[in-house]
Motif scaffolding. Structure first.
Motif, PDB file in Angstrom:
ATOM      1  N   TRP A 158       0.847  -1.190   0.000  1.00 27.18           N
ATOM      2  CA  TRP A 158       0.000   0.000   0.000  1.00 27.18           C
ATOM      3  C   TRP A 158       0.884   1.242   0.000  1.00 27.18           C
ATOM      4  O   TRP A 158       1.503   1.561   1.022  1.00 27.18           O
ATOM      5  N   HIS A 175      -6.842   1.641   2.600  1.00 28.49           N
ATOM      6  CA  HIS A 175      -7.921   0.678   2.341  1.00 28.49           C
ATOM      7  C   HIS A 175      -8.997   0.849   3.419  1.00 28.49           C
ATOM      8  O   HIS A 175      -8.804   1.593   4.380  1.00 28.49           O
ATOM      9  N   SER A 177     -10.060  -1.584   5.244  1.00 30.91           N
ATOM     10  CA  SER A 177      -9.907  -2.656   6.242  1.00 30.91           C
ATOM     11  C   SER A 177      -9.782  -2.171   7.692  1.00 30.91           C
ATOM     12  O   SER A 177     -10.217  -2.889   8.606  1.00 30.91           O
ATOM     13  N   GLN A 180     -12.715  -2.722   9.934  1.00 26.28           N
ATOM     14  CA  GLN A 180     -12.965  -4.057  10.518  1.00 26.28           C
ATOM     15  C   GLN A 180     -12.612  -4.011  11.999  1.00 26.28           C
ATOM     16  O   GLN A 180     -13.381  -4.443  12.863  1.00 26.28           O
ATOM     17  N   ARG A 201      -4.031   6.189  -2.434  1.00 24.73           N
ATOM     18  CA  ARG A 201      -2.726   5.532  -2.605  1.00 24.73           C
ATOM     19  C   ARG A 201      -1.809   6.376  -3.469  1.00 24.73           C
ATOM     20  O   ARG A 201      -2.241   6.934  -4.475  1.00 24.73           O
ATOM     21  N   HIS A 209      -6.323   2.080 -12.345  1.00 23.86           N
ATOM     22  CA  HIS A 209      -5.797   2.529 -11.048  1.00 23.86           C
ATOM     23  C   HIS A 209      -5.878   4.037 -10.906  1.00 23.86           C
ATOM     24  O   HIS A 209      -5.448   4.773 -11.794  1.00 23.86           O
ATOM     25  N   PHE A 255      -2.613 -11.656   2.073  1.00 23.83           N
ATOM     26  CA  PHE A 255      -2.837 -10.447   2.859  1.00 23.83           C
ATOM     27  C   PHE A 255      -2.502 -10.801   4.305  1.00 23.83           C
ATOM     28  O   PHE A 255      -2.915 -11.884   4.765  1.00 23.83           O
ATOM     29  N   GLU A 286      -9.664  -7.659 -11.820  1.00 28.74           N
ATOM     30  CA  GLU A 286      -9.519  -7.952 -10.382  1.00 28.74           C
ATOM     31  C   GLU A 286     -10.491  -7.078  -9.605  1.00 28.74           C
ATOM     32  O   GLU A 286     -10.436  -5.855  -9.688  1.00 28.74           O
ATOM     33  N   MET A 288     -11.584  -7.764  -6.100  1.00 28.48           N
ATOM     34  CA  MET A 288     -11.402  -7.613  -4.649  1.00 28.48           C
ATOM     35  C   MET A 288     -10.332  -8.543  -4.100  1.00 28.48           C
ATOM     36  O   MET A 288      -9.997  -9.567  -4.712  1.00 28.48           O
ATOM     37  N   PHE A 313     -13.553  -9.014   2.959  1.00 31.56           N
ATOM     38  CA  PHE A 313     -13.133  -8.686   1.587  1.00 31.56           C
ATOM     39  C   PHE A 313     -13.038  -7.170   1.429  1.00 31.56           C
ATOM     40  O   PHE A 313     -13.649  -6.411   2.194  1.00 31.56           O
ATOM     41  N   GLY A 314     -12.271  -6.730   0.441  1.00 25.93           N
ATOM     42  CA  GLY A 314     -12.174  -5.306   0.109  1.00 25.93           C
ATOM     43  C   GLY A 314     -12.333  -5.203  -1.399  1.00 25.93           C
ATOM     44  O   GLY A 314     -11.472  -5.642  -2.167  1.00 25.93           O
ATOM     45  N   GLY A 316     -13.164  -3.208  -5.063  1.00 26.34           N
ATOM     46  CA  GLY A 316     -13.007  -1.908  -5.736  1.00 26.34           C
ATOM     47  C   GLY A 316     -14.349  -1.440  -6.299  1.00 26.34           C
ATOM     48  O   GLY A 316     -14.870  -2.021  -7.237  1.00 26.34           O
TER      49      GLY A 316
HETATM   50  C1  FA5 Z   1      -6.846  -4.317  -0.163  1.00 27.71           C
HETATM   51  O1  FA5 Z   1      -6.902  -3.100  -0.144  1.00 27.71           O
HETATM   52  C2  FA5 Z   1      -7.283  -5.144   1.016  1.00 27.71           C
HETATM   53  N1  FA5 Z   1      -7.593  -4.282   2.099  1.00 27.71           N
HETATM   54  C3  FA5 Z   1      -8.466  -5.991   0.583  1.00 27.71           C
HETATM   55  C4  FA5 Z   1      -8.852  -7.012   1.576  1.00 27.71           C
HETATM   56  C5  FA5 Z   1      -9.838  -6.740   2.498  1.00 27.71           C
HETATM   57  C6  FA5 Z   1      -8.249  -8.255   1.593  1.00 27.71           C
HETATM   58  C7  FA5 Z   1     -10.227  -7.672   3.436  1.00 27.71           C
HETATM   59  C8  FA5 Z   1      -8.598  -9.205   2.518  1.00 27.71           C
HETATM   60  C9  FA5 Z   1      -9.596  -8.911   3.429  1.00 27.71           C
HETATM   61  P1  FA5 Z   1      -6.043  -4.480  -2.655  1.00 27.71           P
HETATM   62  O2  FA5 Z   1      -4.898  -3.540  -2.502  1.00 27.71           O
HETATM   63  O3  FA5 Z   1      -5.831  -5.628  -3.551  1.00 27.71           O
HETATM   64  O4  FA5 Z   1      -6.496  -5.008  -1.248  1.00 27.71           O
HETATM   65  O5  FA5 Z   1      -7.304  -3.639  -3.134  1.00 27.71           O
HETATM   66  C10 FA5 Z   1      -8.592  -4.219  -3.162  1.00 27.71           C
HETATM   67  C11 FA5 Z   1      -9.339  -3.846  -4.445  1.00 27.71           C
HETATM   68  O6  FA5 Z   1      -9.364  -2.431  -4.592  1.00 27.71           O
HETATM   69  C12 FA5 Z   1      -8.666  -4.342  -5.700  1.00 27.71           C
HETATM   70  O7  FA5 Z   1      -9.041  -5.669  -5.977  1.00 27.71           O
HETATM   71  C13 FA5 Z   1      -9.200  -3.397  -6.745  1.00 27.71           C
HETATM   72  O8  FA5 Z   1     -10.506  -3.776  -7.150  1.00 27.71           O
HETATM   73  C14 FA5 Z   1      -9.281  -2.111  -5.976  1.00 27.71           C
HETATM   74  N2  FA5 Z   1      -8.105  -1.260  -6.200  1.00 27.71           N
HETATM   75  C15 FA5 Z   1      -6.872  -1.417  -5.683  1.00 27.71           C
HETATM   76  N3  FA5 Z   1      -6.051  -0.425  -6.066  1.00 27.71           N
HETATM   77  C16 FA5 Z   1      -6.788   0.392  -6.843  1.00 27.71           C
HETATM   78  C17 FA5 Z   1      -6.528   1.626  -7.531  1.00 27.71           C
HETATM   79  N4  FA5 Z   1      -5.355   2.230  -7.476  1.00 27.71           N
HETATM   80  N5  FA5 Z   1      -7.545   2.195  -8.237  1.00 27.71           N
HETATM   81  C18 FA5 Z   1      -8.755   1.609  -8.262  1.00 27.71           C
HETATM   82  N6  FA5 Z   1      -9.073   0.486  -7.634  1.00 27.71           N
HETATM   83  C19 FA5 Z   1      -8.090  -0.148  -6.930  1.00 27.71           C
END
Ligand code: FA5
Length: 344
Positions: A158, A175, A177, A180, A201, A209, A255, A286, A288, A313-314, A316
């Motif tokens: 991150w 995020h 999270s 939670q 981010r 992104h 994670f 992708e 989540m 889960f998290g 987008g």
């Molecule tokens: C997370 O942020 C974790 N907090 C998710 C999680 C939650 C995992 C709970 C387990 C349990 P990640 O960095 O992969 O994970 O981001 C989650 C989702 O956010 C991605 O799958 C995507 O759909 C979206 N996402 C991530 N980065 C970007 C971005 N820069 N722009 C738009 N959408 C994004």
């Protein structure tokens, strides 16, 4: 010409002109013609000195009287003309309270808000509550409580925007999270929540992104929860949200706050799975990150991991909107271009 006749004619002529005058400019011209420095009445008054006393007194009296009359006539006419101008301005500027109002064009909700509300509705119908959390977060909630201690390499997943002063360890949440942890601290399980919200981010932007985007966190904790429950709920969500069956796949991932962890992809609807710029030519988007809540997260909120199980889960939110409306570039949502926004 006899003075008296001359005065009579001047009176008649001046009064006729005054009566006809249409504006103040014309009236001023008339004033100068008769009463100005070289005005006709003025000249008569000046020439009086050449006359004999008796005649001078008689004519002088008449001429002065005429001067007063004409001055008065001009003053009255000027008042009338000014009043006319005032009435015209009033007419132009007057507010007509009976006139119909100008219509203000109604706006509408941003597509991302529309998507958020729809997702909330679907989850609420499955017994989930909608919870919010702060966008400015502490290092503890964003990382440590989620089993990501300082110096842990997973922090690099991150790209964090830290806030000054740095010693207060504040950041823009990367995020959703952390909510939670915030929620479980105060609300004992069993629980089902979703947390929609804005996250940040410090990363390069591309078609899928953004530096500022939205996530929807999900958390379900009970005595006997498994990945099967998670899969069923996500399939239900997608079916209702996209109004058709959607092909998804679970990919093993990592994670620190879930074990096992996986990522959920869906067929890219922008290209129908053929591969495009939005899905980086893979045919999959992708959606989540997810997994089973890690025992250390339960411990961080004072729960015994032997007593509870859950999935998290998290997702987008922007990606959901991209798939729903077949939008091949996430940046369009933040461009503020009305031609784009008016389509929703
Ligand atoms: C997370 O942020 C974790 N907090 C998710 C999680 C939650 C995992 C709970 C387990 C349990 P990640 O960095 O992969 O994970 O981001 C989650 C989702 O956010 C991605 O799958 C995507 O759909 C979206 N996402 C991530 N980065 C970007 C971005 N820069 N722009 C738009 N959408 C994004």
């Amino acid at each position: 010409m006899e003075y008296m006749v001359k005065l009579k004619l001047l009176k008649k002529g001046a009064q006729k002109e005054i009566k006809k005058a249409k504006d103040l400019k014309e009236l001023d011209r008339i004033f100068r013609k008769y009463l100005g420095k070289r005005g006709k009445i003025t000249q008569i008054l000046r020439s009086l000195k050449k006359l004999k006393k008796e005649k001078r007194v008689k004519i002088g009296k008449e001429a002065n009287l005429l001067k007063k009359i004409i001055e008065e006539n001009i003053r009255e006419k000027a008042e009338k003309l000014k009043e006319k101008v005032r009435a015209e301005i009033f007419k132009k500027e007057r507010i007509d309270v009976t006139a119909p109002g100008k219509k203000v064009l109604p706006g509408h909700l941003h597509p991302l808000t529309q998507v958020q509300r729809r997702v909330e509705e679907i989850f609420q119908s499955m017994g989930f509550s909608v919870i919010e959390g702060p966008e400015i977060e502490t290092e503890w909630y964003n990382f440590d409580a989620l089993n990501i201690p300082k110096e842990h390499p997973a922090r690099d997943f991150w790209d964090t925007l830290w806030l000054k002063p740095k010693n207060q360890k504040l950041l823009l949440r990367t995020h959703t999270s952390p909510v939670q942890v915030r929620y479980m601290e105060k609300n004992p399980p069993p629980l089902r929540i979703i947390v929609p919200g804005r996250v940040f981010r410090h990363e390069a932007t591309d078609a899928s992104h953004e530096v500022n985007f939205y996530q929807i966190e999900g958390l379900m904790v009970d005595k006997d929860i498994s990945i099967a429950n998670f899969k069923a709920i996500i399939q239900k969500l997608f079916k209702r949200f996209f109004e058709k069956s959607i092909k998804i796949r679970l990919r093993p991932s990592y994670f620190p706050f879930t074990e096992p962890s996986f990522e959920v992809d869906m067929t890219c609807l922008t290209c129908g799975g053929k591969g495009c710029s939005a899905c980086q030519r893979t045919g999959w988007m992708e959606m989540m990150g997810a997994g089973m809540v890690h025992p250390n997260v339960f411990k961080a909120v004072g729960l015994n991991p032997r007593d509870w199980q859950g999935f998290a889960f998290g997702m987008g939110l922007d990606r959901l909107a991209m798939m729903r409306y077949k939008i091949n570039d996430i940046r369009l949502f933040y461009g503020g271009d009305l031609r784009f926004l008016k389509q929703f």
